[in-house]
Structures are given as structure tokens and as C-alpha cells.
Scaffold this motif. Sequence first.
Motif, PDB file in Angstrom:
ATOM      1  N   LEU A 122      35.579  31.903  47.632  1.00  0.00           N
ATOM      2  CA  LEU A 122      35.365  33.089  48.466  1.00  0.00           C
ATOM      3  C   LEU A 122      36.584  34.009  48.437  1.00  0.00           C
ATOM      4  CD1 LEU A 122      33.579  31.774  51.669  1.00  0.00           C
ATOM      5  CD2 LEU A 122      32.622  33.168  49.849  1.00  0.00           C
ATOM      6  N   ARG A 123      37.768  33.411  48.540  1.00  0.00           N
ATOM      7  CA  ARG A 123      38.996  34.219  48.522  1.00  0.00           C
ATOM      8  C   ARG A 123      39.113  34.996  47.213  1.00  0.00           C
ATOM      9  NH1 ARG A 123      43.831  34.366  46.624  1.00  0.00           N
ATOM     10  NH2 ARG A 123      43.712  32.418  45.479  1.00  0.00           N
ATOM     11  N   LEU A 124      38.872  34.302  46.118  1.00  0.00           N
ATOM     12  CA  LEU A 124      38.964  34.960  44.812  1.00  0.00           C
ATOM     13  C   LEU A 124      37.933  36.080  44.683  1.00  0.00           C
ATOM     14  CD1 LEU A 124      39.483  31.819  42.564  1.00  0.00           C
ATOM     15  CD2 LEU A 124      41.166  33.611  43.024  1.00  0.00           C
ATOM     16  N   LYS A 125      36.723  35.815  45.158  1.00  0.00           N
ATOM     17  CA  LYS A 125      35.624  36.786  45.014  1.00  0.00           C
ATOM     18  C   LYS A 125      35.794  37.980  45.950  1.00  0.00           C
ATOM     19  CE  LYS A 125      31.309  38.020  43.880  1.00  0.00           C
ATOM     20  NZ  LYS A 125      31.271  38.953  42.802  1.00  0.00           N
ATOM     21  N   TYR A 126      36.014  37.719  47.241  1.00  0.00           N
ATOM     22  CA  TYR A 126      35.948  38.791  48.219  1.00  0.00           C
ATOM     23  C   TYR A 126      37.292  39.359  48.640  1.00  0.00           C
ATOM     24  CZ  TYR A 126      31.093  37.561  48.408  1.00  0.00           C
ATOM     25  OH  TYR A 126      29.796  37.318  48.051  1.00  0.00           O
ATOM     26  N   VAL A 127      38.370  38.602  48.490  1.00  0.00           N
ATOM     27  CA  VAL A 127      39.683  39.127  48.851  1.00  0.00           C
ATOM     28  C   VAL A 127      40.373  39.708  47.623  1.00  0.00           C
ATOM     29  CG1 VAL A 127      41.951  38.558  49.809  1.00  0.00           C
ATOM     30  CG2 VAL A 127      39.889  37.533  50.794  1.00  0.00           C
ATOM     31  N   GLU A 128      40.404  38.932  46.538  1.00  0.00           N
ATOM     32  CA  GLU A 128      41.047  39.412  45.317  1.00  0.00           C
ATOM     33  C   GLU A 128      40.127  40.255  44.448  1.00  0.00           C
ATOM     34  OE1 GLU A 128      43.163  36.552  43.009  1.00  0.00           O
ATOM     35  OE2 GLU A 128      44.155  35.676  44.755  1.00  0.00           O
ATOM     36  N   GLY A 129      38.817  40.182  44.711  1.00  0.00           N
ATOM     37  CA  GLY A 129      37.868  40.986  43.942  1.00  0.00           C
ATOM     38  C   GLY A 129      37.659  40.494  42.517  1.00  0.00           C
ATOM     39  N   ARG A 130      37.860  39.203  42.293  1.00  0.00           N
ATOM     40  CA  ARG A 130      37.691  38.641  40.944  1.00  0.00           C
ATOM     41  C   ARG A 130      36.212  38.599  40.569  1.00  0.00           C
ATOM     42  NH1 ARG A 130      42.105  35.479  38.802  1.00  0.00           N
ATOM     43  NH2 ARG A 130      43.928  36.088  39.990  1.00  0.00           N
ATOM     44  N   THR A 131      35.938  38.665  39.279  1.00  0.00           N
ATOM     45  CA  THR A 131      34.566  38.556  38.786  1.00  0.00           C
ATOM     46  C   THR A 131      34.172  37.086  38.703  1.00  0.00           C
ATOM     47  OG1 THR A 131      35.206  38.413  36.466  1.00  0.00           O
ATOM     48  CG2 THR A 131      34.857  40.638  37.368  1.00  0.00           C
ATOM     49  N   GLN A 132      32.876  36.852  38.593  1.00  0.00           N
ATOM     50  CA  GLN A 132      32.413  35.476  38.439  1.00  0.00           C
ATOM     51  C   GLN A 132      32.968  34.861  37.165  1.00  0.00           C
ATOM     52  OE1 GLN A 132      28.159  35.474  38.815  1.00  0.00           O
ATOM     53  NE2 GLN A 132      28.233  35.921  40.998  1.00  0.00           N
ATOM     54  N   LYS A 133      33.114  35.668  36.137  1.00  0.00           N
ATOM     55  CA  LYS A 133      33.663  35.162  34.878  1.00  0.00           C
ATOM     56  C   LYS A 133      35.105  34.705  35.072  1.00  0.00           C
ATOM     57  CE  LYS A 133      34.400  36.336  30.055  1.00  0.00           C
ATOM     58  NZ  LYS A 133      34.289  37.325  29.012  1.00  0.00           N
ATOM     59  N   ILE A 190      36.514  33.768  37.896  1.00  0.00           N
ATOM     60  CA  ILE A 190      36.500  32.581  38.754  1.00  0.00           C
ATOM     61  C   ILE A 190      36.103  31.355  37.943  1.00  0.00           C
ATOM     62  CG2 ILE A 190      35.399  31.499  40.755  1.00  0.00           C
ATOM     63  CD1 ILE A 190      35.123  34.376  41.921  1.00  0.00           C
ATOM     64  N   ALA A 191      35.122  31.536  37.069  1.00  0.00           N
ATOM     65  CA  ALA A 191      34.678  30.427  36.218  1.00  0.00           C
ATOM     66  C   ALA A 191      35.832  29.927  35.352  1.00  0.00           C
ATOM     67  CB  ALA A 191      33.505  30.871  35.354  1.00  0.00           C
ATOM     68  N   GLU A 192      36.613  30.848  34.792  1.00  0.00           N
ATOM     69  CA  GLU A 192      37.744  30.462  33.957  1.00  0.00           C
ATOM     70  C   GLU A 192      38.804  29.712  34.768  1.00  0.00           C
ATOM     71  OE1 GLU A 192      38.960  34.153  32.190  1.00  0.00           O
ATOM     72  OE2 GLU A 192      37.252  34.175  30.807  1.00  0.00           O
ATOM     73  N   ILE A 193      39.048  30.161  35.993  1.00  0.00           N
ATOM     74  CA  ILE A 193      40.041  29.512  36.852  1.00  0.00           C
ATOM     75  C   ILE A 193      39.636  28.076  37.161  1.00  0.00           C
ATOM     76  CG2 ILE A 193      41.018  29.520  39.195  1.00  0.00           C
ATOM     77  CD1 ILE A 193      40.933  32.646  38.977  1.00  0.00           C
ATOM     78  N   LYS A 247      29.834  30.625  34.183  1.00  0.00           N
ATOM     79  CA  LYS A 247      29.539  31.678  35.155  1.00  0.00           C
ATOM     80  C   LYS A 247      28.326  31.363  36.001  1.00  0.00           C
ATOM     81  CE  LYS A 247      29.670  34.660  31.962  1.00  0.00           C
ATOM     82  NZ  LYS A 247      29.533  35.804  31.092  1.00  0.00           N
ATOM     83  N   ARG A 248      27.328  30.732  35.400  1.00  0.00           N
ATOM     84  CA  ARG A 248      26.104  30.409  36.144  1.00  0.00           C
ATOM     85  C   ARG A 248      26.418  29.436  37.285  1.00  0.00           C
ATOM     86  NH1 ARG A 248      20.847  32.097  37.013  1.00  0.00           N
ATOM     87  NH2 ARG A 248      19.961  30.429  38.237  1.00  0.00           N
ATOM     88  N   THR A 249      27.265  28.464  37.022  1.00  0.00           N
ATOM     89  CA  THR A 249      27.646  27.499  38.049  1.00  0.00           C
ATOM     90  C   THR A 249      28.369  28.203  39.188  1.00  0.00           C
ATOM     91  OG1 THR A 249      27.824  25.777  36.368  1.00  0.00           O
ATOM     92  CG2 THR A 249      28.910  25.356  38.475  1.00  0.00           C
ATOM     93  N   VAL A 250      29.270  29.121  38.845  1.00  0.00           N
ATOM     94  CA  VAL A 250      30.003  29.877  39.868  1.00  0.00           C
ATOM     95  C   VAL A 250      29.033  30.747  40.676  1.00  0.00           C
ATOM     96  CG1 VAL A 250      31.712  31.703  40.240  1.00  0.00           C
ATOM     97  CG2 VAL A 250      32.196  29.843  38.648  1.00  0.00           C
ATOM     98  N   SER A 251      28.127  31.410  39.998  1.00  0.00           N
ATOM     99  CA  SER A 251      27.143  32.250  40.674  1.00  0.00           C
ATOM    100  C   SER A 251      26.318  31.430  41.661  1.00  0.00           C
ATOM    101  CB  SER A 251      26.225  32.911  39.647  1.00  0.00           C
ATOM    102  OG  SER A 251      25.191  33.620  40.284  1.00  0.00           O
ATOM    103  N   HIS A 297      26.336  31.686  45.818  1.00  0.00           N
ATOM    104  CA  HIS A 297      25.100  31.912  46.581  1.00  0.00           C
ATOM    105  C   HIS A 297      24.875  30.795  47.602  1.00  0.00           C
ATOM    106  CE1 HIS A 297      23.581  35.533  44.754  1.00  0.00           C
ATOM    107  NE2 HIS A 297      23.858  35.047  43.564  1.00  0.00           N
ATOM    108  N   ARG A 298      25.152  29.557  47.216  1.00  0.00           N
ATOM    109  CA  ARG A 298      24.998  28.438  48.161  1.00  0.00           C
ATOM    110  C   ARG A 298      25.997  28.574  49.318  1.00  0.00           C
ATOM    111  NH1 ARG A 298      24.301  25.532  43.445  1.00  0.00           N
ATOM    112  NH2 ARG A 298      26.439  24.780  43.482  1.00  0.00           N
TER     113      ARG A 298
END
Length: 149
Positions: free
Chosen positions: A107-118, A120-123, A128-132, A136-137
Motif C-alpha cells: 500500500l505504501r509503495l502504491k499510494y504514498v510513493e505512487g509506484r506502478t504495479q510493475k 512493486i512486482a520487481e521489488i 504484475k498479476r499477483t501484485v494486482s 485488490h484483496r
Amino acid sequence: MKKYKIEVTRKNGNKCEVAVYLDDTTASLLERVGDEKLLRTYLLEEYKSSRRDRQEEFWNQSLDEDFENGIDYEYKPTNGDFSFEDMNDENLQAVIAQLKPRQREMLRLKYVEGRTQKEIAEIFGLNKRTVSDAIHRIYDVIQKKYEKK
């Protein structure tokens, strides 16, 4: 190019027939071996690979390409009325604090840092599908717990 048709079972259990294309050299080699099981396995792997490639291509489209194609994310519907815009909300912070550390980090990476799913997946070393799916969950869990408070 040689066209083959195989039956595949989708995740929802539905069966459908799909076309798989092989170059002439590969097709002739597989046919000369004469092993139907090997041919089917190869065709299934080719089909999976082409699906992954198409998904990768879709996710790698730039926002500029989307805008050129008439897709405007400003009007994209969200998951109900719930949003992360008011991160100062004490109830929301309490719900987020109950999440597992890995979920909070996503959540921090997505909504605070504005990272893409790609990104986040690399981190996390995921696709990407798993991260997506995970986001959502997490979003659904937060929404349910937030509505209870």
C-alpha cells in the motif's frame, strides 16, 4: 506458419478451442517425432507464452498511448465510494495498522510513493498479476473493516 487448434480449460472451468501458430520448421520437427503428447504440451506452452506476452504488452503500454486511444483514467470507476485520499482518517489508519507488514508495504509503495504495479512486482519478486490481485484483496479487506468502524 502452421495453424493448430487445441482445447484449453480457462480458470473459470470453461473449455474453449484456441488457435496456436508454429513456424514451419518447428511444426515439421514436432510432427516428425510423432509424439502427440509432446506436440500438445508444446502447443500449450506456446499458447501460455503468447498470452503472457500479450498481457505484458498490455501492461507496458504508456499512459500516452492510452490517452491517444481515448482512455481517460480520471473517469475510471473505483471500488465503491471508498478511497485512500484521506490518509489522515484515524479509522483508516487503524485498519491499515491491522494489515500484515507486506500488505502495508504494498500500500505504501502504491499510494504514498505512487509506484506502478510493475515496479512493486520487481521489488517483491512477483509478477504484475499477483501484485494486482494482492492490492485488490487488500483494498477489499480494508473496505470491509473500514465500513465496520
